[in-house]
Motif scaffolding. Structure first.
Motif, PDB file in Angstrom:
ATOM      1  N   TRP A 144       0.661  -1.351  -0.304  1.00  0.00           N
ATOM      2  CA  TRP A 144       0.381   0.411   0.215  1.00  0.00           C
ATOM      3  C   TRP A 144       0.566   1.185  -0.064  1.00  0.00           C
ATOM      4  O   TRP A 144       0.035   2.381  -0.099  1.00  0.00           O
ATOM      5  N   VAL A 145       1.904   0.805   0.419  1.00  0.00           N
ATOM      6  CA  VAL A 145       2.599   2.142   1.062  1.00  0.00           C
ATOM      7  C   VAL A 145       3.017   3.051  -0.527  1.00  0.00           C
ATOM      8  O   VAL A 145       3.005   4.510  -0.402  1.00  0.00           O
ATOM      9  N   GLY A 146       2.961   3.327  -1.824  1.00  0.00           N
ATOM     10  CA  GLY A 146       3.528   3.700  -2.941  1.00  0.00           C
ATOM     11  C   GLY A 146       2.377   4.007  -3.546  1.00  0.00           C
ATOM     12  O   GLY A 146       2.335   5.189  -3.765  1.00  0.00           O
ATOM     13  N   GLN A 147       1.107   3.472  -2.883  1.00  0.00           N
ATOM     14  CA  GLN A 147      -0.202   4.311  -3.080  1.00  0.00           C
ATOM     15  C   GLN A 147      -0.404   5.598  -2.961  1.00  0.00           C
ATOM     16  O   GLN A 147      -1.084   6.445  -2.957  1.00  0.00           O
ATOM     17  N   LEU A 206      10.749  -0.286   1.883  1.00  0.00           N
ATOM     18  CA  LEU A 206      11.611   1.370   1.753  1.00  0.00           C
ATOM     19  C   LEU A 206      12.185   1.220   1.005  1.00  0.00           C
ATOM     20  O   LEU A 206      12.452   2.313   0.160  1.00  0.00           O
ATOM     21  N   ASP A 207      12.564  -0.122  -0.373  1.00  0.00           N
ATOM     22  CA  ASP A 207      12.573   0.582  -1.948  1.00  0.00           C
ATOM     23  C   ASP A 207      11.313   1.208  -2.192  1.00  0.00           C
ATOM     24  O   ASP A 207      12.573   1.867  -3.297  1.00  0.00           O
ATOM     25  N   SER A 232      12.375   4.995  -3.659  1.00  0.00           N
ATOM     26  CA  SER A 232      12.265   5.374  -5.313  1.00  0.00           C
ATOM     27  C   SER A 232      11.238   6.554  -5.228  1.00  0.00           C
ATOM     28  O   SER A 232      11.401   6.951  -6.458  1.00  0.00           O
ATOM     29  N   PHE A 233      10.552   7.266  -5.090  1.00  0.00           N
ATOM     30  CA  PHE A 233      10.195   9.044  -4.772  1.00  0.00           C
ATOM     31  C   PHE A 233      11.175   9.872  -4.741  1.00  0.00           C
ATOM     32  O   PHE A 233      11.020  10.965  -5.305  1.00  0.00           O
ATOM     33  N   GLY A 234      12.736   9.460  -4.862  1.00  0.00           N
ATOM     34  CA  GLY A 234      13.572  10.437  -4.697  1.00  0.00           C
ATOM     35  C   GLY A 234      13.047  11.645  -3.789  1.00  0.00           C
ATOM     36  O   GLY A 234      12.675  10.762  -2.407  1.00  0.00           O
ATOM     37  N   ASP A 235      13.561  12.704  -4.213  1.00  0.00           N
ATOM     38  CA  ASP A 235      13.425  13.719  -3.309  1.00  0.00           C
ATOM     39  C   ASP A 235      11.920  14.320  -3.424  1.00  0.00           C
ATOM     40  O   ASP A 235      11.818  15.575  -2.963  1.00  0.00           O
TER      41      ASP A 235
END
Length: 74
Positions: free
Chosen positions: A17-20, A47-48, A52-55
């Motif tokens: 769920w974290v990416g969404q 964590l990966d 991946s969302f960078g700055d």
């Protein structure tokens, strides 16, 4: 002046769920915002995904070896 808003996302083994959740926070229309994700030592791929969302986001983790950004919370 528009108030500044912090969107906080807690995470523990939430790779599903974290990416969404992060995408949803980033897509909010409030102009003055920051997205902060706090990972509580996940052992899955959370964590990966967060990295991946960078700055575009700020993040912190309990994984000592992975913590590359100092957390500054007021």
């Amino acid at each position: 002046m528009t108030p500044f808003v912090s969107i906080l996302i807690p995470c523990y083994n939430a790779q599903r769920w974290v990416g969404q959740a992060i995408e949803s926070a980033l897509l909010q229309t409030w102009a003055e915002k920051e997205v902060i994700v706090v990972d509580d030592g996940s052992t899955d791929r959370s964590l990966d995904i967060i990295k991946s969302f960078g700055d575009r986001i700020k993040w912190e983790t309990d994984r000592i070896a992975e913590a590359t950004q100092p957390a500054i919370f007021c």
